[in-house]
Design an enzyme around this catalytic site. Structure first.
Site, short mmCIF file in Angstrom:
data_model
loop_
_atom_site.label_atom_id
_atom_site.label_comp_id
_atom_site.label_asym_id
_atom_site.label_seq_id
_atom_site.Cartn_x
_atom_site.Cartn_y
_atom_site.Cartn_z
N HIS A 73 0.80 -1.23 0.00
CA HIS A 73 0.00 0.00 0.00
C HIS A 73 0.83 1.28 0.00
CE1 HIS A 73 -3.53 2.48 1.38
NE2 HIS A 73 -4.06 1.70 0.47
N LYS A 121 2.85 4.52 -1.18
CA LYS A 121 2.69 5.51 -2.25
C LYS A 121 3.85 6.48 -2.09
CE LYS A 121 -2.01 4.84 -1.16
NZ LYS A 121 -2.61 4.95 0.13
N ASP A 175 16.68 11.20 -6.19
CA ASP A 175 18.07 11.55 -5.92
C ASP A 175 18.40 11.27 -4.45
OD1 ASP A 175 18.41 12.12 -8.62
OD2 ASP A 175 17.88 14.22 -8.37
#
Length: 182
Positions: free
Chosen positions: A118, A120, A125
């Protein structure tokens, strides 16, 4: 004496009740906050990916946002190390831009270890982390109530990178057959 012991015990217990069970590290960060619908979250993600110089690591629960997909492909084509981990259920979704990633040879892996992957997040960099409730889908920008944070912090980036690498270690490196049409 008993009153004093009870008072001290009560003070200790009340202090313990407000302390977190596990101490988490704290990282200073410059923070940008976006809300949706139509609050600029998608644009913030696209711009951050377009400005990536060396690396973009992503974990996505849902993934069907064409503008973000195109930004990832652009980054990959200009030589940025782009690697994406998606939830295994994404392969069965009818609305997905994962075939675009495969068609453009963007390294895409499937987290098959967790019931639901789940996360996100996008790690860019050595100093940017993008996270929040914002799923990388069109509806997140157009109609859902979502939030997105763009955090600039080398320490936070390292913590997220370490977690990403843990998930990468158990993700499938083979291309699984998609159940959608590209």
């Amino acid at each position: 004496m008993n009153k004093l012991c009870i008072s001290i015990l009560a003070a200790v217990l009340s202090t313990a009740a407000i302390q977190p069970a596990l101490a988490a590290e704290s990282y200073p960060a410059d923070v940008q906050v976006f809300f949706s619908p139509q609050g600029g979250a998608q644009k913030a993600v696209v711009e951050a990916v377009d400005h990536a110089q060396k690396q973009v690591l992503m974990q996505a629960y849902l993934f069907s946002n064409k503008a973000i997909t195109e930004a990832l492909i652009r980054a990959y084509k200009r030589g940025v190390d782009v690697r994406i981990i998606i939830d295994q259920k994404m392969l069965a979704k009818k609305r997905t831009t994962v075939p675009m990633l495969y068609e453009n040879s963007v390294p895409t892996y499937i987290d098959t270890t967790h019931r639901t992957a789940h996360d996100k997040i996008i790690i860019i960099d050595s100093d940017i982390v993008i996270t929040g409730s914002f799923n990388f889908v069109e509806a997140a920008e157009q109609s859902n109530g979502e939030n997105l944070l763009v955090l600039r912090s080398a320490g936070l980036n390292q913590a997220y990178r370490k977690n990403w690498e843990k998930h990468f270690g158990h993700s499938q490196t083979k291309t699984l057959e998609l159940k959608t049409k590209p």
